[in-house]
Design an enzyme around this catalytic site. Structure first.
Site, PDB file in Angstrom:
ATOM      1  N   ASN A 127      -3.508   6.290  -1.218  1.00  0.00           N
ATOM      2  CA  ASN A 127      -3.019   6.453   0.151  1.00  0.00           C
ATOM      3  C   ASN A 127      -2.269   7.764   0.334  1.00  0.00           C
ATOM      4  OD1 ASN A 127      -4.116   4.187   1.289  1.00  0.00           O
ATOM      5  ND2 ASN A 127      -2.349   2.883   0.869  1.00  0.00           N
ATOM      6  N   SER A 132       0.808  -1.223   0.000  1.00  0.00           N
ATOM      7  CA  SER A 132       0.000   0.000   0.000  1.00  0.00           C
ATOM      8  C   SER A 132       0.836   1.265   0.000  1.00  0.00           C
ATOM      9  CB  SER A 132      -0.933   0.005   1.220  1.00  0.00           C
ATOM     10  OG  SER A 132      -0.186  -0.128   2.415  1.00  0.00           O
TER      11      SER A 132
END
Length: 653
Positions: free
Chosen positions: A496, A425
């Site tokens: 993110n 991520s």
């Protein structure tokens, strides 16, 4: 046999057979699906005029309407024309003309029967409802419905009244307000279609019988119509408004509420409902919401055109049976792949298999389909599936050394051409791949939690990758029903990177004593699907802290955030984080009063919008349009605003 003289058309083919049956086939030129463009409607107008003449002389006993496309019947009106059609000087007359055409079809003295396979949506369903009878292929490819609400409008070709006539007010309004697509059996159960056949090659024969027997569709049962009468209609309208209000705010998405208003006025008279459509429809078509939702639609459709063509995927191997890895594996199995799921032991794998079975039961309904999906998801603690897999996805803890060790042990076991991917991520791919013999082989496939709900997959490109690897990665995302956005390998990538300042900014305000309930309510008043504190709990506080640290945002020692992580209170997955969670729902206290919730929401969202501009400037994504659609699909950012950068340009963020 001498064919009658017919007008020249580009979108339609017509021939008359020896029984004087007319066969009308729609085949939009140069397109994979049929759409009702302005040209197609004008041509149909000329054809219907000719049908009237031939019926009068007895040269035509009926018309069977079919599609020449494998994809389906008619996918709806031509959305590419909507911007031009939203002009108030053009739209009302165009709608009146189409209304008049569909009324003429309905008034034909000879039967007109629609033979439907595949997609029959929007304007296509409205045309079918104007026909006298509808025969439908009963297979998994058939989908029937009114998706217009997803474009900020509602049916505008008479579909409001005709669907109520056929299905009754409650069922008809339900499918129009939600935009959900029905399978053939459900559409038959609602009386939207009249006859089911097993195969497409049976359509023509059954439609022929319907014409020769002069079959007519039967409308809704009398008891169903009662729900649109007198005081009952007021009750139904109240329930509809309550349900619509739970899903969206009127100021954000006016279409459902405008449709309910129309039903409140005319729900007991389907013809009056049709007459009222135009005045209610026109303002919606020209609204900012509809314009932005069209922008989102085109951006989403563009994503479907990515990826290497002709690549097939049958087997997937997932390493890591935690929440993300297990849910990725279950999703791939749901979509028809054979999946092996690897972790250290069965104790770690079993919860993922159990969650997968719950997903299959929820999505597939039929027992034999659930059982087949369960068989496709196989525990594989020893990693035997690696050598057979077309795609290998690593989804373990966000620690560089762990990921490097996993990939180092895989490289020599892969079959030629297999995709090697990480679900990281936040860690740059170059760092993960630096010890590989062929670092160009590793790509990123970054899924989002919850996997079954969020459509985005970030396809992450490192400096090592070629177009071939990225093309295959995008093709795989599409093969499992996800929307791929290609992003450059950089800390946090796109979603993110933009989410973290937004979420941490809200957490800092909670640390200073502000109400988490108020902050979450303000973000939702702005148009976010979930507030930032609830989102942090959903993502997982441990994941949030890890990503924040990777992106250079320190979580202060002694902060509430830090204390919760150390106590193992990681959010939804542990039952407590900033909120307590019961049955998957955050238990919230009262929301304090605030004079301008939406204004507070704009203030909260500002760091997200600012960072989206930075990400585009750095070239992490190719352009503003991709950034907007990526943030919408990955975070749920208010689609009615068109994305963070479009919202800022419009002065709304």
């Amino acid at each position: 046999m001498i064919q009658p003289q017919m007008p020249e058309t580009k979108n339609w083919r017509f021939h008359r057979d020896v029984e004087n049956l007319g066969w009308l086939t729609m085949d939009t030129p140069g397109a994979p699906v049929n759409t009702l463009s302005r040209q197609a409607i004008m041509e149909l107008e000329q054809l219907v005029e000719r049908f009237e003449e031939l019926a009068q002389t007895g040269e035509l006993v009926g018309v069977i309407l079919l599609s020449g496309k494998d994809s389906g019947f008619i996918a709806g009106a031509d959305v590419s024309e909507f911007d031009a059609m939203s002009d108030f000087s053009v739209l009302p007359e165009a709608l009146k003309r189409t209304h008049a055409l569909f009324a003429r079809i309905e008034a034909l003295k000879i039967p007109m029967v629609a033979g439907i396979h595949g997609f029959c949506l929007g304007g296509g369903l409205e045309l079918a409802l104007a026909c006298h009878y509808r025969v439908v292929v009963n297979d998994d490819k058939t989908r029937i419905g009114f998706p217009e609400v997803n474009l900020g409008i509602f049916p505008g070709f008479g579909g409001t009244g005709r669907s109520i006539r056929q299905a009754g007010p409650v069922d008809a309004m339900g499918i129009m307000l939600t935009g959900r697509m029905l399978k053939a059996g459900a559409a038959k159960g609602m009386n939207l279609v009249d006859k089911l056949v097993r195969h497409r090659d049976m359509l023509a024969w059954e439609a022929r019988k319907a014409v020769l027997q002069k079959r007519k569709a039967v409308g809704a049962a009398p008891f169903q119509k009662l729900m649109a009468m007198g005081p009952l209609r007021s009750y139904v309208v109240g329930k509809m408004r309550d349900q619509a209000g739970k899903k969206a705010r009127k100021e954000h998405y006016p279409a459902p509420f405008a449709l309910i208003d129309l039903f409140e006025k005319h729900g007991d008279d389907w013809k009056a409902m049709i007459r009222g459509e135009i005045d209610a429809f026109v303002p919606l078509m020209g609204s900012d919401t509809a314009s932005n939702l069209r922008r989102v639609f085109f951006a989403s459709e563009a994503l479907k055109k990515q990826g290497t063509k002709g690549v097939k995927f049958a087997r997937v191997h997932v390493i890591g049976a935690g929440v993300m890895g297990g849910d990725i594996a279950a999703w791939c199995a749901l979509r028809g792949m054979s999946v092996t799921l690897q972790d250290l032991d069965m104790e770690r794998i079993k919860p993922a298999l159990d969650r997968g079975k719950k997903l299959f039961k929820k999505r597939l309904k039929k027992k034999h389909e659930v059982d087949a999906a369960v068989l496709r998801l196989e525990a594989d603690p020893e990693g035997k599936g690696v050598g057979r897999a077309d795609v290998i996805i690593e989804a373990v803890v966000e620690k560089l050394e762990v990921k490097q060790s996993i990939f180092g042990g895989l490289e020599d076991r892969l079959k030629p051409g297999a995709i090697l991917a990480t679900n990281t991520s936040s860690i740059e791919l170059e760092r993960i791949a630096e010890k590989l013999k062929a670092p160009e082989r590793l790509i990123g496939l970054h899924f989002f939690n919850p996997v079954a709900q969020l459509p985005l997959v970030e396809v992450i490109r490192s400096t090592f990758n070629t177009d071939a690897e990225i093309g295959k990665g995008a093709a795989f995302a599409l093969a499992i029903g996800k929307s791929p956005v290609v992003v450059k390998s950089a800390p946090g990538f796109l979603v993110n990177r933009v989410l973290m300042p937004y979420m941490l900014g809200a957490v800092e305000r909670v640390e200073r004593g502000e109400s988490k309930e108020l902050l979450d309510a303000a973000a939702m008043a702005f148009g976010m699907p979930m507030g930032p504190i609830e989102l942090m709990d959903t993502v997982g506080l441990d994941v949030g802290k890890s990503v924040a640290t990777e992106l250079g945002h320190a979580v202060p020692e002694g902060s509430k955030f830090d204390a919760l992580v150390k106590a193992g209170k990681l959010g939804r997955k542990t039952g407590e984080g900033f909120y307590k969670w019961v049955d998957g729902k955050a238990q919230k206290g009262e929301t304090p009063a605030h004079a301008d919730l939406a204004g507070l929401g704009r203030e909260l969202v500002k760091p997200l919008v600012d960072m989206t501009e930075v990400v585009v400037a750095e070239g992490v994504v190719a352009n503003e349009g991709l950034a907007d659609i990526g943030v919408i699909l990955g975070t749920g950012f208010a689609p009615f605003l068109g994305g963070p950068l479009k919202a800022r340009k419009d002065g709304k963020a």
